[in-house]
Design a protein around this motif. Sequence first.
Motif, PDB file in Angstrom:
ATOM      1  N   VAL A  28      45.464  41.123  32.835  1.00 24.81           N
ATOM      2  CA  VAL A  28      44.197  40.415  32.994  1.00 24.81           C
ATOM      3  C   VAL A  28      43.153  41.034  32.074  1.00 24.81           C
ATOM      4  O   VAL A  28      43.212  42.224  31.768  1.00 24.81           O
ATOM      5  CB  VAL A  28      43.676  40.432  34.450  1.00 24.81           C
ATOM      6  CG1 VAL A  28      44.631  39.732  35.391  1.00 24.81           C
ATOM      7  CG2 VAL A  28      43.407  41.837  34.927  1.00 24.81           C
ATOM      8  N   THR A  29      42.221  40.214  31.653  1.00 24.21           N
ATOM      9  CA  THR A  29      41.063  40.718  30.920  1.00 24.21           C
ATOM     10  C   THR A  29      40.027  41.151  31.954  1.00 24.21           C
ATOM     11  O   THR A  29      40.124  40.761  33.131  1.00 24.21           O
ATOM     12  CB  THR A  29      40.460  39.624  30.021  1.00 24.21           C
ATOM     13  OG1 THR A  29      39.965  38.568  30.850  1.00 24.21           O
ATOM     14  CG2 THR A  29      41.482  39.078  29.028  1.00 24.21           C
ATOM     15  N   PRO A  30      39.021  41.922  31.573  1.00 18.91           N
ATOM     16  CA  PRO A  30      37.958  42.247  32.532  1.00 18.91           C
ATOM     17  C   PRO A  30      37.313  40.979  33.110  1.00 18.91           C
ATOM     18  O   PRO A  30      37.019  40.924  34.309  1.00 18.91           O
ATOM     19  CB  PRO A  30      36.966  43.060  31.704  1.00 18.91           C
ATOM     20  CG  PRO A  30      37.820  43.718  30.655  1.00 18.91           C
ATOM     21  CD  PRO A  30      38.856  42.670  30.318  1.00 18.91           C
ATOM     22  N   ARG A  31      37.147  39.955  32.284  1.00 19.63           N
ATOM     23  CA  ARG A  31      36.589  38.684  32.768  1.00 19.63           C
ATOM     24  C   ARG A  31      37.525  38.057  33.794  1.00 19.63           C
ATOM     25  O   ARG A  31      37.085  37.535  34.821  1.00 19.63           O
ATOM     26  CB  ARG A  31      36.375  37.736  31.589  1.00 19.63           C
ATOM     27  CG  ARG A  31      35.880  36.351  31.978  1.00 19.63           C
ATOM     28  CD  ARG A  31      35.776  35.408  30.791  1.00 19.63           C
ATOM     29  NE  ARG A  31      37.083  35.232  30.173  1.00 19.63           N
ATOM     30  CZ  ARG A  31      37.289  35.101  28.867  1.00 19.63           C
ATOM     31  NH1 ARG A  31      36.284  35.108  28.025  1.00 19.63           N
ATOM     32  NH2 ARG A  31      38.500  34.947  28.392  1.00 19.63           N
ATOM     33  N   GLY A  32      38.830  38.119  33.548  1.00 21.84           N
ATOM     34  CA  GLY A  32      39.807  37.568  34.484  1.00 21.84           C
ATOM     35  C   GLY A  32      39.831  38.332  35.800  1.00 21.84           C
ATOM     36  O   GLY A  32      39.978  37.740  36.869  1.00 21.84           O
ATOM     37  N   LEU A  33      39.679  39.657  35.734  1.00 20.88           N
ATOM     38  CA  LEU A  33      39.637  40.469  36.949  1.00 20.88           C
ATOM     39  C   LEU A  33      38.413  40.089  37.785  1.00 20.88           C
ATOM     40  O   LEU A  33      38.522  39.892  39.005  1.00 20.88           O
ATOM     41  CB  LEU A  33      39.597  41.959  36.592  1.00 20.88           C
ATOM     42  CG  LEU A  33      39.564  42.915  37.782  1.00 20.88           C
ATOM     43  CD1 LEU A  33      40.855  42.822  38.593  1.00 20.88           C
ATOM     44  CD2 LEU A  33      39.326  44.340  37.305  1.00 20.88           C
ATOM     45  N   THR A  34      37.273  39.951  37.136  1.00 19.50           N
ATOM     46  CA  THR A  34      36.055  39.544  37.845  1.00 19.50           C
ATOM     47  C   THR A  34      36.229  38.172  38.483  1.00 19.50           C
ATOM     48  O   THR A  34      35.814  37.948  39.620  1.00 19.50           O
ATOM     49  CB  THR A  34      34.849  39.547  36.884  1.00 19.50           C
ATOM     50  OG1 THR A  34      34.675  40.869  36.370  1.00 19.50           O
ATOM     51  CG2 THR A  34      33.575  39.095  37.569  1.00 19.50           C
ATOM     52  N   ALA A  35      36.867  37.255  37.768  1.00 20.77           N
ATOM     53  CA  ALA A  35      37.093  35.908  38.310  1.00 20.77           C
ATOM     54  C   ALA A  35      37.998  35.960  39.542  1.00 20.77           C
ATOM     55  O   ALA A  35      37.743  35.261  40.535  1.00 20.77           O
ATOM     56  CB  ALA A  35      37.695  34.997  37.238  1.00 20.77           C
ATOM     57  N   LEU A  36      39.046  36.781  39.513  1.00 20.45           N
ATOM     58  CA  LEU A  36      39.925  36.924  40.683  1.00 20.45           C
ATOM     59  C   LEU A  36      39.157  37.504  41.870  1.00 20.45           C
ATOM     60  O   LEU A  36      39.301  37.042  43.003  1.00 20.45           O
ATOM     61  CB  LEU A  36      41.124  37.814  40.355  1.00 20.45           C
ATOM     62  CG  LEU A  36      42.281  37.185  39.598  1.00 20.45           C
ATOM     63  CD1 LEU A  36      43.279  38.251  39.171  1.00 20.45           C
ATOM     64  CD2 LEU A  36      42.970  36.128  40.447  1.00 20.45           C
ATOM     65  N   GLN A  37      38.344  38.528  41.604  1.00 20.19           N
ATOM     66  CA  GLN A  37      37.554  39.143  42.672  1.00 20.19           C
ATOM     67  C   GLN A  37      36.568  38.137  43.274  1.00 20.19           C
ATOM     68  O   GLN A  37      36.393  38.082  44.490  1.00 20.19           O
ATOM     69  CB  GLN A  37      36.816  40.375  42.142  1.00 20.19           C
ATOM     70  CG  GLN A  37      37.749  41.507  41.785  1.00 20.19           C
ATOM     71  CD  GLN A  37      37.088  42.603  40.953  1.00 20.19           C
ATOM     72  OE1 GLN A  37      36.104  42.368  40.261  1.00 20.19           O
ATOM     73  NE2 GLN A  37      37.635  43.805  41.021  1.00 20.19           N
ATOM     74  N   THR A  38      35.961  37.321  42.421  1.00 20.01           N
ATOM     75  CA  THR A  38      35.019  36.300  42.889  1.00 20.01           C
ATOM     76  C   THR A  38      35.735  35.253  43.721  1.00 20.01           C
ATOM     77  O   THR A  38      35.250  34.845  44.787  1.00 20.01           O
ATOM     78  CB  THR A  38      34.294  35.650  41.692  1.00 20.01           C
ATOM     79  OG1 THR A  38      33.575  36.668  40.988  1.00 20.01           O
ATOM     80  CG2 THR A  38      33.341  34.556  42.135  1.00 20.01           C
ATOM     81  N   ARG A  39      36.900  34.807  43.248  1.00 24.26           N
ATOM     82  CA  ARG A  39      37.680  33.821  44.018  1.00 24.26           C
ATOM     83  C   ARG A  39      38.060  34.374  45.386  1.00 24.26           C
ATOM     84  O   ARG A  39      38.000  33.660  46.389  1.00 24.26           O
ATOM     85  CB  ARG A  39      38.935  33.413  43.251  1.00 24.26           C
ATOM     86  CG  ARG A  39      38.678  32.433  42.128  1.00 24.26           C
ATOM     87  CD  ARG A  39      39.919  32.107  41.331  1.00 24.26           C
ATOM     88  NE  ARG A  39      41.031  31.640  42.155  1.00 24.26           N
ATOM     89  CZ  ARG A  39      42.293  31.594  41.736  1.00 24.26           C
ATOM     90  NH1 ARG A  39      42.620  31.976  40.513  1.00 24.26           N
ATOM     91  NH2 ARG A  39      43.250  31.151  42.532  1.00 24.26           N
TER      92      ARG A  39
END
Length: 164
Positions: A28-39
């Motif tokens: 995951v990219t840092p942006r992808g990690l943030t998106a998973l955490q938000t979801r």
Amino acid sequence: MSRAFVKEDGNDLEPLPDLPLSPHPNYVTPRGLTALQTRLRDTQERLALLRARPDRLDKLPEAAAERDIRYLEARLRSAMVIDPAQQPLRAVAFGLSVVVADEAGVESRYEITGEDEADAAQGRIAPQSPLARALIGAEVGDSVIWRRPTGPATLEIVAIEHPA
């Protein structure tokens, strides 16, 4: 109608089957990690609202939210963060943006991201996709063959960049 065939308690809804997890490494990219955490946070909040309903006869939405939470927690546990800013620009790699030109000279931009972050409409492709597999490892000036269902396409690597 006989009451013997009527289920009244409704409290024994079995958990929904888990969503399938990818067998591939979960880069995951840092942006992808943030998106998973938000979801995950949003789904947990939705579950809390569902459980607070005064009329909870339909438990299926709660079961779906619980299933989604299990999936997101598993994806976060297996996440391997790769920061695109730390990737050298010598060759196409995970997290980088690549500009390619097709046989007609039409340029397109793709970014290789994690599976959960992939979005074809935004040019974000998963590393396991046929296009990403063709691009990874290529350098500027190289030509690669993209094996598509409609037939192979030759793409020339025009630029490799860090995503905006």
